[in-house]
Structure formats: C-alpha cells, structure tokens
Write a protein that holds these residues in place. Structure first.
Motif, PDB file in Angstrom:
ATOM      1  N   VAL A 160      22.286  29.630 -39.720  1.00  0.00           N
ATOM      2  CA  VAL A 160      21.570  30.884 -39.499  1.00  0.00           C
ATOM      3  C   VAL A 160      21.952  31.801 -40.660  1.00  0.00           C
ATOM      4  CG1 VAL A 160      21.092  32.775 -37.907  1.00  0.00           C
ATOM      5  CG2 VAL A 160      21.792  30.536 -37.013  1.00  0.00           C
ATOM      6  N   ALA A 161      20.968  32.304 -41.388  1.00  0.00           N
ATOM      7  CA  ALA A 161      21.223  33.154 -42.560  1.00  0.00           C
ATOM      8  C   ALA A 161      20.993  34.613 -42.203  1.00  0.00           C
ATOM      9  CB  ALA A 161      20.318  32.751 -43.718  1.00  0.00           C
ATOM     10  N   ASN A 162      21.784  35.492 -42.807  1.00  0.00           N
ATOM     11  CA  ASN A 162      21.645  36.913 -42.473  1.00  0.00           C
ATOM     12  C   ASN A 162      20.528  37.603 -43.239  1.00  0.00           C
ATOM     13  OD1 ASN A 162      22.705  37.371 -45.029  1.00  0.00           O
ATOM     14  ND2 ASN A 162      24.329  38.734 -44.338  1.00  0.00           N
ATOM     15  N   SER A 163      19.839  36.890 -44.127  1.00  0.00           N
ATOM     16  CA  SER A 163      18.691  37.447 -44.847  1.00  0.00           C
ATOM     17  C   SER A 163      17.937  36.304 -45.519  1.00  0.00           C
ATOM     18  CB  SER A 163      19.151  38.461 -45.914  1.00  0.00           C
ATOM     19  OG  SER A 163      19.882  37.806 -46.942  1.00  0.00           O
ATOM     20  N   HIS A 164      16.731  36.576 -45.971  1.00  0.00           N
ATOM     21  CA  HIS A 164      15.975  35.564 -46.709  1.00  0.00           C
ATOM     22  C   HIS A 164      16.653  35.261 -48.043  1.00  0.00           C
ATOM     23  CE1 HIS A 164      12.513  35.299 -43.995  1.00  0.00           C
ATOM     24  NE2 HIS A 164      12.673  36.595 -43.803  1.00  0.00           N
ATOM     25  N   HIS A 165      17.310  36.263 -48.609  1.00  0.00           N
ATOM     26  CA  HIS A 165      18.072  36.086 -49.845  1.00  0.00           C
ATOM     27  C   HIS A 165      19.159  35.033 -49.660  1.00  0.00           C
ATOM     28  CE1 HIS A 165      20.103  37.077 -53.565  1.00  0.00           C
ATOM     29  NE2 HIS A 165      21.191  37.459 -52.931  1.00  0.00           N
ATOM     30  N   VAL A 166      19.905  35.109 -48.570  1.00  0.00           N
ATOM     31  CA  VAL A 166      20.962  34.131 -48.282  1.00  0.00           C
ATOM     32  C   VAL A 166      20.351  32.785 -47.901  1.00  0.00           C
ATOM     33  CG1 VAL A 166      22.821  33.569 -46.656  1.00  0.00           C
ATOM     34  CG2 VAL A 166      22.715  35.829 -47.723  1.00  0.00           C
TER      35      VAL A 166
END
Length: 398
Positions: free
Chosen positions: A159-165
């Motif tokens: 699970v990523a905290n942003s689309h960037h990550v």
C-alpha cells in the motif's frame, strides 16, 4: 487473529508514527516491533501497546544515532520472531518490511517510501554525510539495495502513501501497490479569525527538505518567515538567515496549530513522498506554496489550495511567492478545509481495513485451493487402491 505492527524506529512523532497510531486504533491488541524505541518521544496511544525492540536498542547511543546503524538493520529485523502472528502490518520508510513472516501469515506493507538514502536520494545523502559514511556507502549500498529488493518478495500486498511512492515501488521493487493517502487529523485544525503578516516553514531541518531555499528567498525579499523544527542543519541555516527569518525550534502542538492558522501561507520547498504538513495547513484554512514534485502534486491544486513552483531554486520560489501575493484573494478557508477532508483519518482507516480484509480473504482462498488437489489425489488413490483406504497407517499423503 494475532496482529503485529512493524515500524522502523519509534523515536519521534512524525507522519510515519501517525500511521502507527491509526493502526493501533484499528488493532488495539496488536504488538509493536521496532528497531529502537524512545518512550519519552512517542504518544501514550503507542506506549499502551506491548513493544518489542531489536538488539540495536542495547547498543549505547543507538536511540540517538540509529541511522548510523543501517548496515546492522537487516540482521536486527530478521531476528524478530513473528512466527505466531497471523497478520503483519509493516510501516516502511526505513527498513521494516524485511521481517520474516510465517508461511501462513498475511503481510501488508504500508510504504511511505522505499529507502530514500539507498535509491533516488542516495547521492544527496552521501554528499551531506560525514567522511566515514561517504567512504563506506559505495561499498555497503549495493548489498543493502539487494537485500531491500529481495525482502519486497516477503510482502503480500503493498500500500503506497501516494502515486509518487507507487511509481517508486514499481521502479525499484517491480511490484504493484494500492494508493491510500496517510491519515491527517484534519479535525484538530481550525482557521483563525485573523491572518498575520508572516510565512511559515515547518519540518525537519535536514538537507532534502530544502529549507535553505526558503531562508535564502525570504532573506532576499526582506519578508517575515517563521521556521518551526529541529535538525542537523539548524546552525547552518541560522548563519545564512537575515533578520526577517526567525527560528522557533521544536514547538508544542498548540503553537504549531496557531502558526499554521495565522500565516499567510505555508512554504514547502522540498520533494516529499506525500507531505502531511501541507494538508494540516489546508485544514487550518491556509494555502501552500510548494515545489511542484512528489506528493505535493497530489495535494496542492493551483488556484484552489496553493501555488506550485517548478525549480528548486531561490529565484523560482521568490517568483511563486510574488505570484501568490498577486492572487492571494482567490484562496478561501472553507474551500481549503473541504479539500483537506479527503485526507482524513477516517478515510485512511476505512481504506486500510478494506485492503487488509481483501488480502486476508485472498490468502484464505489461496490456501483452500492449494489443499484441494491433494484431497482429490487422496480420494483418487482410495478409489483405485481400497486396501490403502482400509489401512491408513500403511501410507502417508500430505
């Protein structure tokens, strides 16, 4: 179901620790595993849980200088015995996902970022490191990168905290991820009745945050800037600052809340994986002037919640400040608050619970399917060889 929360280190209360708090609310009986722990610098909510530390905790000075122990962290993480846990949630930014789960466990990793100092920020960190670290990093980094990639295979769901990550997880680990923004306690912030004539920069005073740009820009413009935070760049920044720049150091939450609500705008010059402080500013009814890269692109919307500048340079930041002042009347506190609501604690916990439930169901279904061919084979053998069926101890099919 026994639940373990794994967090890289518990020595302060920043964005990663706020995620741990939210996970503690979701699983009040969970145990917490961390490399090093300073009970005086974390919240009571975290302290209520049973906390296990690694052997690094016993090294003198480790709680203060934990980052220098990076080469030992893989050994420390793998020393944790998680064999009795059914669900493991790792909170990853430093190494955390590298624990060894049991085959039956479900491992969900909430990734704030792949380790910056090993990947895309490697050269920035090395250039600001001490002599010993600069000499050692080229020898150690390839080994640590290899371990980091290999341990990504121990995760069932990212699970990523942003689309960037999410993009960085795909690039470095070749894994997909579900994007879920981190929790921001937006209800803790309220707009002020009056705005004062100063700008605010808040966060850790470390090189990649680029607070130096804000100090230089506001010194040149002769405008008031308050800097909240502490870190190894403090003295260097103070030497570079003019009389209009004031350093408040680490402040209690009521002071931060009041400054966020009364500033003209928050200055956010670094590239962050997400960036919680900008959302806190929006929840306080104040716009953000941010470098247009990373997580800021997902929270700072031009003409709605702030202004973006295109280069990490003093001139580019000054231009953005002047553009903001020319259009300051366009920003409205109620619209900023409404925008911040999409990053609330409630949305995080609901989203995380859905993801975890999905993954638990997938794992249960996979285990059930993996047993069906064996059961069918056993039934087939019993049909073809009835003697075996009447003498169960004469053969073993597992």
């Amino acid at each position: 179901m026994r639940v373990a929360i794994v967090h890289y280190w518990l020595v302060s209360m920043r964005g990663g620790e706020k995620v741990v708090e939210a996970l503690c609310d979701m699983y009040p009986d969970a145990d917490i595993f961390t490399l090093v722990y300073d009970e005086n610098r974390v919240s009571e909510k975290i302290r209520k849980h049973k906390i296990y530390t690694s052997f690094l905790q016993r090294i003198p000075g480790a709680v203060r200088s934990y980052q220098s122990l990076l080469p030992l962290m893989p050994f420390a993480l793998e020393s944790f015995d998680l064999s009795d846990y059914d669900l493991i949630i790792s909170s990853e930014s430093g190494p955390a996902k590298g624990i060894i789960p049991s085959p039956r466990a479900t491992h969900v990793c909430y990734c704030h970022s792949p380790m910056r100092y090993l990947w895309d920020h490697y050269h920035v960190y090395r250039s600001h490191a001490g002599l010993a670290s600069r000499l050692m990093m080229p020898m150690l980094a390839p080994l640590l990168r290899s371990w980091d990639v290999n341990t990504s295979l121990r995760v069932d769901r990212f699970v990523a905290n942003s689309h960037h990550v999410c993009d960085r997880i795909s690039k470095y680990y070749r894994r997909s991820a579900t994007v879920l923004y981190p929790p921001v306690n937006v209800d803790d912030f309220t707009p002020a009745t009056s705005i004062e004539d100063f700008y605010l920069c808040a966060g850790q005073l470390v090189p990649y945050k680029r607070v130096d740009l804000a100090v230089a820009a506001f010194t040149r413009m002769n405008r008031k800037l308050l800097v909240i935070g502490e870190g190894k760049q403090m003295e260097e920044l103070k030497r570079a600052a003019g009389p209009t720049v004031t350093f408040l150091g680490r402040v209690p939450f009521p002071v931060l809340k009041e400054k966020l609500a009364r500033c003209r705008a928050l200055i956010f010059p670094g590239e962050e994986d997400f960036g919680i402080v900008p959302v806190e500013a929006m929840a306080s009814g104040r716009p953000v002037i941010a470098y247009g890269s990373g997580g800021a692109l997902e929270t700072v919307i031009p003409d709605l919640s702030g202004v973006l500048f295109g280069k990490q340079s003093v001139d580019s930041l000054i231009e953005a400040v002047l553009d903001f002042e020319a259009t300051e009347h366009r920003f409205h506190s109620d619209e900023l608050q409404a925008h911040a609501e999409q990053f609330s604690l409630h949305k995080f916990t609901a989203g995380m619970q859905t993801i975890i439930n999905e993954e638990l169901l997938i794992r249960r279904t996979d285990r059930s399917r993996s047993h069906r061919p064996i059961a069918a084979m056993q039934r087939g053998l019993e049909t073809q060889l009835p003697v075996l069926a009447t003498k169960p101890h004469s053969t073993t099919l597992q």
